[in-house]
Scaffold this motif. Sequence first.
Motif, PDB file in Angstrom:
ATOM      1  N   THR A  80      99.510  26.720  38.056  1.00  0.00           N
ATOM      2  CA  THR A  80      98.436  25.998  38.731  1.00  0.00           C
ATOM      3  C   THR A  80      98.992  24.739  39.400  1.00  0.00           C
ATOM      4  OG1 THR A  80      97.852  24.865  36.678  1.00  0.00           O
ATOM      5  CG2 THR A  80      96.696  26.918  37.182  1.00  0.00           C
ATOM      6  N   ASP A  83      97.080  23.035  46.034  1.00  0.00           N
ATOM      7  CA  ASP A  83      95.976  22.477  46.807  1.00  0.00           C
ATOM      8  C   ASP A  83      96.020  23.069  48.220  1.00  0.00           C
ATOM      9  OD1 ASP A  83      98.071  21.136  48.112  1.00  0.00           O
ATOM     10  OD2 ASP A  83      97.659  19.229  47.117  1.00  0.00           O
ATOM     11  N   GLY A 153      93.322  24.960  37.367  1.00  0.00           N
ATOM     12  CA  GLY A 153      93.194  25.700  38.612  1.00  0.00           C
ATOM     13  C   GLY A 153      91.999  26.634  38.605  1.00  0.00           C
ATOM     14  N   ARG A 156      88.877  24.500  39.266  1.00  0.00           N
ATOM     15  CA  ARG A 156      88.816  24.103  40.676  1.00  0.00           C
ATOM     16  C   ARG A 156      88.388  25.283  41.547  1.00  0.00           C
ATOM     17  NH1 ARG A 156      90.726  19.272  42.142  1.00  0.00           N
ATOM     18  NH2 ARG A 156      91.903  18.044  40.606  1.00  0.00           N
ATOM     19  N   HIS A 157      88.964  26.446  41.285  1.00  0.00           N
ATOM     20  CA  HIS A 157      88.627  27.650  42.047  1.00  0.00           C
ATOM     21  C   HIS A 157      87.152  28.007  41.852  1.00  0.00           C
ATOM     22  CE1 HIS A 157      89.968  31.128  44.324  1.00  0.00           C
ATOM     23  NE2 HIS A 157      89.446  31.961  43.443  1.00  0.00           N
ATOM     24  N   ALA A 160      84.966  25.365  43.691  1.00  0.00           N
ATOM     25  CA  ALA A 160      85.022  25.541  45.140  1.00  0.00           C
ATOM     26  C   ALA A 160      84.161  26.715  45.580  1.00  0.00           C
ATOM     27  CB  ALA A 160      86.473  25.736  45.590  1.00  0.00           C
ATOM     28  N   VAL A 189      84.795  18.192  42.565  1.00  0.00           N
ATOM     29  CA  VAL A 189      85.474  19.251  43.322  1.00  0.00           C
ATOM     30  C   VAL A 189      84.475  19.812  44.325  1.00  0.00           C
ATOM     31  CG1 VAL A 189      86.665  21.469  43.210  1.00  0.00           C
ATOM     32  CG2 VAL A 189      86.976  19.797  41.378  1.00  0.00           C
ATOM     33  N   ASP A 190      84.589  19.384  45.553  1.00  0.00           N
ATOM     34  CA  ASP A 190      83.688  19.830  46.628  1.00  0.00           C
ATOM     35  C   ASP A 190      82.226  19.582  46.277  1.00  0.00           C
ATOM     36  OD1 ASP A 190      85.949  20.650  47.938  1.00  0.00           O
ATOM     37  OD2 ASP A 190      85.692  22.782  47.513  1.00  0.00           O
ATOM     38  N   VAL A 194      83.291  18.675  37.470  1.00  0.00           N
ATOM     39  CA  VAL A 194      84.132  19.497  36.599  1.00  0.00           C
ATOM     40  C   VAL A 194      84.665  18.622  35.472  1.00  0.00           C
ATOM     41  CG1 VAL A 194      86.177  20.950  36.450  1.00  0.00           C
ATOM     42  CG2 VAL A 194      84.803  20.955  38.549  1.00  0.00           C
TER      43      VAL A 194
END
Length: 257
Positions: A80, A83, A153, A156-157, A160, A189-190, A194
């Motif tokens: 991970t 970006d 990661g 974050r995924h 997103a 995160v967007d 999180v």
Amino acid sequence: MSDIKVAVLGAGGRMGTQACAAVEAADGLELVARLGRGDEVSAETLAGADVAVDFTVPAVTEANVHAVLDAGAHAVVGTTGWDDASRGRVAAHLAELSPRGQGGTGALGVLIAPNFGLSAVLAMTFAAKAARYFESAEVVELHHPNKVDAPSGTARHTAAAIAAARAEAGRGPSPDATESGWDARGADVDGVRVHAVRLRGLVAHEEILFGNEGEQLVIRQDSFDRASFMPGVLLAIRSVVSRPGLTVGLEHVLDLS
């Protein structure tokens, strides 16, 4: 059809050790190289591998992928820390390579998987489908204390994908009256909050929380042993040789329609 030759980077680590054993036990795959910390990644050290699997650390994983591509091999990445900028550099590198790749075996591919656990991929997919229907959404990820990056990661995924689905549906930000103490509200995160937990005894876990007035949906995924990631690793190895260019997320090689 000849076996797919595989090299494992980070072969001495927990995930690398599991990956080596899984490749050796799998039909149609041949483990040809084990690279550890400090080993150079080159055509010589990869020993003719068709696919290199990276389970190293965020500080070196991008450089490893570029070296793998220069050596004419496909890459599967479980490390991970990626970006948009680092993924963009890999995509540009792939675009610069000749259509036949560097090894004469066809166009090269890189598959970066934030998580190889099939349950985790399904949880992320379900979350993206649910996101448009709820006013509020937050993500909690829980991992062992030796993990070097936060949020994970996977988280974050997930966030997103939730954010993209909410934007497509025309949903605004989740309601939040916080005026002070934003550091306690987790990473942004967007636009999706999180939260990261690091606790001895955990491996890899995620909770995705959705809320409306009077109702809540919780999607929970737990990985109790790293062996659970190996079916996804093997799937990625077998898939990347026929997927030129950059693929981010194992969901793209699963039939989740």
